[in-house]
Design an enzyme around this catalytic site. Structure first.
Site, mmCIF file in Angstrom:
data_model
loop_
_atom_site.group_PDB
_atom_site.id
_atom_site.type_symbol
_atom_site.label_atom_id
_atom_site.label_comp_id
_atom_site.label_asym_id
_atom_site.label_seq_id
_atom_site.Cartn_x
_atom_site.Cartn_y
_atom_site.Cartn_z
ATOM 1 N N GLU A 75 11.742 -10.960 -0.122
ATOM 2 C CA GLU A 75 11.907 -9.510 -0.089
ATOM 3 C C GLU A 75 13.031 -9.194 0.871
ATOM 4 O O GLU A 75 13.751 -10.101 1.294
ATOM 5 C CB GLU A 75 10.608 -8.829 0.348
ATOM 6 C CG GLU A 75 10.100 -9.288 1.704
ATOM 7 C CD GLU A 75 8.835 -8.572 2.162
ATOM 8 O OE1 GLU A 75 8.450 -7.569 1.546
ATOM 9 O OE2 GLU A 75 8.258 -9.026 3.157
ATOM 10 N N ARG B 34 -4.631 -0.877 2.182
ATOM 11 C CA ARG B 34 -3.811 -1.997 2.673
ATOM 12 C C ARG B 34 -4.052 -2.220 4.165
ATOM 13 O O ARG B 34 -4.125 -3.352 4.633
ATOM 14 C CB ARG B 34 -2.320 -1.737 2.402
ATOM 15 C CG ARG B 34 -1.450 -2.922 2.777
ATOM 16 C CD ARG B 34 -0.005 -2.749 2.350
ATOM 17 N NE ARG B 34 0.643 -1.653 3.052
ATOM 18 C CZ ARG B 34 1.890 -1.266 2.826
ATOM 19 N NH1 ARG B 34 2.622 -1.880 1.892
ATOM 20 N NH2 ARG B 34 2.423 -0.262 3.491
ATOM 21 N N LYS C 197 0.341 -6.546 7.237
ATOM 22 C CA LYS C 197 1.343 -5.675 7.867
ATOM 23 C C LYS C 197 0.967 -5.570 9.343
ATOM 24 O O LYS C 197 0.339 -4.604 9.785
ATOM 25 C CB LYS C 197 1.356 -4.317 7.164
ATOM 26 C CG LYS C 197 2.677 -3.594 7.303
ATOM 27 C CD LYS C 197 2.790 -2.463 6.304
ATOM 28 C CE LYS C 197 3.838 -1.439 6.704
ATOM 29 N NZ LYS C 197 5.187 -1.931 6.790
HETATM 30 N N1 PXG Z 1 8.401 -5.314 2.904
HETATM 31 C C1 PXG Z 1 8.264 -5.198 4.228
HETATM 32 C C2 PXG Z 1 8.409 -6.391 5.079
HETATM 33 C C3 PXG Z 1 7.959 -3.949 4.793
HETATM 34 O O1 PXG Z 1 7.807 -3.822 6.103
HETATM 35 C C4 PXG Z 1 8.017 -2.991 2.577
HETATM 36 C C5 PXG Z 1 8.285 -4.252 2.082
HETATM 37 C C6 PXG Z 1 7.849 -1.870 1.618
HETATM 38 O O2 PXG Z 1 6.483 -1.470 1.555
HETATM 39 P P1 PXG Z 1 6.054 0.032 1.257
HETATM 40 O O3 PXG Z 1 4.595 0.000 1.294
HETATM 41 O O4 PXG Z 1 6.642 0.866 2.359
HETATM 42 O O5 PXG Z 1 6.607 0.371 -0.070
HETATM 43 C C7 PXG Z 1 7.851 -2.819 3.946
HETATM 44 C C8 PXG Z 1 7.546 -1.489 4.510
HETATM 45 C C9 PXG Z 1 10.090 1.153 9.409
HETATM 46 C C10 PXG Z 1 9.293 1.083 8.191
HETATM 47 O O6 PXG Z 1 9.771 1.997 10.262
HETATM 48 C C11 PXG Z 1 9.120 -0.109 7.517
HETATM 49 C C12 PXG Z 1 8.351 -0.131 6.377
HETATM 50 C C13 PXG Z 1 7.778 0.992 5.924
HETATM 51 C C14 PXG Z 1 7.970 2.173 6.614
HETATM 52 C C15 PXG Z 1 8.730 2.220 7.751
HETATM 53 O O7 PXG Z 1 11.035 0.376 9.531
HETATM 54 N N2 PXG Z 1 8.216 -1.304 5.737
#
Ligand code: PXG
Length: 288
Positions: free
Chosen positions: A182, A50, A149
């Site tokens: 989301e 990713r 991301k």
């Molecule tokens: N949507 C968004 C906008 C995200 O930023 C997810 C979904 C979930 O994705 P994953 O791959 O984690 O299942 C995310 C992930 C933080 C932090 O420090 C944020 C995320 C992941 C880890 C830490 O706030 N966001």
């Protein structure tokens, strides 16, 4: 703490990049949030894939192979003696001039931080979360693909602030068409008539690694999965709702915009997803 910075390990106070780094000047870069469980970096290859896709989308050449990135993440965990925690991998455009042009940004900065994680309180999982919809919409794909991301998270940060100002920890973001995209840092799932529903990427959902895991769990549990546009009405009337994310894992939602979801308690299918997810985390990845 040892921080990986461009191939070297440095102490926290030496882990610095230039104020001319376009990551700082413009939020020009990409990142991953990754978990390590019992010495296993959960779905590390998927996270690196990713990251590569995010970088490609913004024409950022990381200049490291997939294997080099994997090795760097694992070595950072080893250097810190970390077997359970949170890993932040980020790549910035690097140092350049003050203009928007990326010409001259010749060397990206690659940073890996491996640290302990502040876990969500267990009662979030046993009692469920209450969330709301916030006014800030998910970024329009015509402006910047929300699948990237990127280091520019202002869109989600504003939504998070709005949630917190209203006394909530997480919030639903709609896309510019008014469909559910989301949450600010989590993907969203509904159970309707015993089947699983989640917004498609085209609605503004991040390609969540935990989202993908939930789809794999649905397969294993024999729960039919649908990826299609959903409205707030669909959410309010769902039998069950849960969120997925690296930090939150699988977390039940029991109230949305003041409407009680299902029985008001974490649903039975949701609980099966939580249990199944917890079984997977220490084996589905790369052992450090
Ligand atoms: N949507 C968004 C906008 C995200 O930023 C997810 C979904 C979930 O994705 P994953 O791959 O984690 O299942 C995310 C992930 C933080 C932090 O420090 C944020 C995320 C992941 C880890 C830490 O706030 N966001």
């Amino acid at each position: 703490m040892k921080i990986y910075l461009n191939g070297e390990f440095v102490g926290k106070s030496e882990a610095k990049v230039s104020v001319f780094d376009h990551g700082l000047l413009y939020g020009d870069g990409v990142f991953e949030g990754i978990r390590i469980y019992e010495g296993c970096v959960f779905k590390l290859e998927d996270h690196i894939e990713r990251l590569e896709q995010s970088a490609k989308a913004i024409l950022l050449d990381i200049k490291m192979s997939r294997q080099e990135l994997i090795d760097a993440v694992c070595e950072t965990c080893r250097q810190n003696g970390l077997s359970d925690g949170y890993i932040r991998l980020l790549v910035t455009r690097g140092e350049g001039s003050l203009g928007l042009s990326t010409q001259g940004c010749d060397q990206p900065n690659v940073v890996i931080i491996a640290d302990k994680i502040q876990l969500y309180p267990e009662n979030f999982y046993t009692d469920g979360l209450k969330i709301i919809t916030v006014p800030t919409r998910r970024i329009n794909p015509a402006a910047l693909p929300p699948m990237v991301k990127s280091l520019n998270y202002l869109n989600n940060i504003l939504a998070k602030i709005e949630a917190q100002h209203s006394g909530y920890l997480e919030a639903i973001m709609l896309n510019d068409q008014g469909y559910v995209a989301e949450c600010t840092g989590d993907n969203i799932f509904l159970i309707i008539k015993g089947e699983l529903f989640t917004p498609p990427f085209s609605a503004g959902a991040l390609k969540g690694i935990t989202r993908q895991t939930a789809i794999e769990i649905a397969d294993e549990l024999g729960v039919k999965i649908h990826q299609g546009n959903m409205t707030r009405y669909d959410v309010w009337n769902a039998e069950e709702c849960f969120l997925t994310g690296t930090a939150a894992e699988v977390i039940p939602v029991v109230e949305v915009d003041g409407r009680i979801i299902g029985s008001g308690r974490p649903g039975e299918i949701t609980n099966r997803f939580i249990q199944n997810f917890r079984k997977r985390v220490a084996t589905d990845g790369i052992q450090v």
